[in-house]
Design a protein around this motif. Sequence first.
Motif, PDB file in Angstrom:
ATOM      1  N   LEU A 155       0.680  -1.062   0.063  1.00 16.74           N
ATOM      2  CA  LEU A 155      -0.061   0.067   0.059  1.00 16.74           C
ATOM      3  C   LEU A 155       1.017   1.231   0.005  1.00 16.74           C
ATOM      4  O   LEU A 155       0.424   2.261  -0.752  1.00 16.74           O
ATOM      5  CB  LEU A 155      -0.903   0.045   1.072  1.00 16.74           C
ATOM      6  CG  LEU A 155      -2.040  -1.079   1.207  1.00 16.74           C
ATOM      7  CD1 LEU A 155      -2.605  -1.053   2.526  1.00 16.74           C
ATOM      8  CD2 LEU A 155      -3.103  -0.797   0.208  1.00 16.74           C
ATOM      9  N   TYR A 244      -3.980   7.517   5.017  1.00 15.75           N
ATOM     10  CA  TYR A 244      -4.130   7.263   3.524  1.00 15.75           C
ATOM     11  C   TYR A 244      -5.640   6.400   3.152  1.00 15.75           C
ATOM     12  O   TYR A 244      -6.399   6.464   2.138  1.00 15.75           O
ATOM     13  CB  TYR A 244      -3.008   6.658   3.086  1.00 15.75           C
ATOM     14  CG  TYR A 244      -1.806   7.483   2.864  1.00 15.75           C
ATOM     15  CD1 TYR A 244      -1.510   8.268   1.908  1.00 15.75           C
ATOM     16  CD2 TYR A 244      -1.017   7.228   4.038  1.00 15.75           C
ATOM     17  CE1 TYR A 244      -0.486   9.018   1.999  1.00 15.75           C
ATOM     18  CE2 TYR A 244       0.478   8.053   4.091  1.00 15.75           C
ATOM     19  CZ  TYR A 244       0.518   8.918   2.921  1.00 15.75           C
ATOM     20  OH  TYR A 244       1.663   9.640   2.878  1.00 15.75           O
ATOM     21  N   TYR A 245      -5.937   5.241   4.111  1.00 13.76           N
ATOM     22  CA  TYR A 245      -6.903   4.613   3.985  1.00 13.76           C
ATOM     23  C   TYR A 245      -7.864   4.588   5.083  1.00 13.76           C
ATOM     24  O   TYR A 245      -8.614   3.683   5.174  1.00 13.76           O
ATOM     25  CB  TYR A 245      -6.070   3.083   3.935  1.00 13.76           C
ATOM     26  CG  TYR A 245      -5.127   3.110   2.665  1.00 13.76           C
ATOM     27  CD1 TYR A 245      -5.493   2.852   1.362  1.00 13.76           C
ATOM     28  CD2 TYR A 245      -3.938   3.091   3.068  1.00 13.76           C
ATOM     29  CE1 TYR A 245      -4.614   2.858   0.219  1.00 13.76           C
ATOM     30  CE2 TYR A 245      -2.851   3.193   1.995  1.00 13.76           C
ATOM     31  CZ  TYR A 245      -3.364   2.985   0.668  1.00 13.76           C
ATOM     32  OH  TYR A 245      -2.531   2.951  -0.468  1.00 13.76           O
ATOM     33  N   GLY A 249      -7.275   1.388   7.197  1.00 14.12           N
ATOM     34  CA  GLY A 249      -5.934   1.670   7.468  1.00 14.12           C
ATOM     35  C   GLY A 249      -5.510   1.588   8.749  1.00 14.12           C
ATOM     36  O   GLY A 249      -4.516   1.200   9.485  1.00 14.12           O
TER      37      GLY A 249
END
Length: 368
Positions: A155, A244-245, A249
């Motif tokens: 990722l 980011y996720y 995440g």
Amino acid sequence: MKRLTLAEASAILIGTQIGAGVLGLPYALREAGFAGIAVIISVGFLTLLTALFVLELAVHRGGTMTSLARETLGKAGGWLMLASISVLSYGALIAYIAGSGDILSSLTGINGTIAAVIFWLVMSWVVFMGLKASGEAELALNFLLLGALAVAVVLMLPKVDPVNMTSVDPSAIVSGIGVAIFAYVSHMVVPEMYKGLGSAEKTKKAVLIGYLVPMGFYALFVLAFVGALGADTPQLATSALENYYGSLGKVLGLVLPLAAISTSYIGIGFAQMDNLREAFNLEKRTAWLLTVLPPLLIYFAGLKSFVSALWLAGTFGGLLYAGILPVAMYLRTRDVHPPKCVLIPHRIAYFAGALFLLVFIYSVASLV
């Protein structure tokens, strides 16, 4: 005793190495640039060398790291090995207390210190009660962590900016060595692998696989996170995935590392408790208190940094346990017995020992 296969022995060594320690590598080397990758590879090869020294000792004599040190270096060597293992263990337990506080605080919003104490209470009670997971479950959890961290690398790699890897701070290179050493210290497993495999040559292959695989993984892990985040890399590297996720995440970046820290705390807690009971002939409750109380007291004294505690463990425990002492033990044994499986010239062994000793002296001097 059931014999291990080469794959099983290699898996045990890989699983022992890739644990909570890897999470601190990117932060420790965040300002080292590409030189940080060189540190990981160099330390990996040096600790691989000393692990092979331990194999040679196990083939000649058998026994634990402490008993091998006692037989080759005398009583003083045995006590020094026990001391280095204790420093390594206490440093690791402090790091796990600090890291758990950060993780639980991020997940629940409660105060980090309170979260750390809750973690300490639960995990220390587990250590006292003897509720240790089976070897298969420990191994499965370690490889679950490896899989999750591999996903994290995938990722983060597309977000790597080469600029983050070009600036080099020499002090960051030196300070990162202790954390890197901590990530590779699994020498105590080598004698057990030899017993399980029953073959020096197969054990040598397992040791090579067991070090080269983590070496490549650590290099990729640091490249992915330092390359993407640079100087903003957090102490628990995977916690950055939330930025980011989102919630996915956050779960990947916090829950699985917490599981790794918990497993590592229990395993190291048991090992240190057994070391103290054997060395000083203590009853269980006393050994348990001497195992779990000092890390908590040091944490409250001010050492609340996950990476700083890993550095302490790797520098003042790991350098002796996985560096200086195995070299001295190997040279002492080689002077008495011809090598059976590890044909390393004296000059290379002396060179490796000198490097470990210089880093140790520099680290001690840096504290003054």
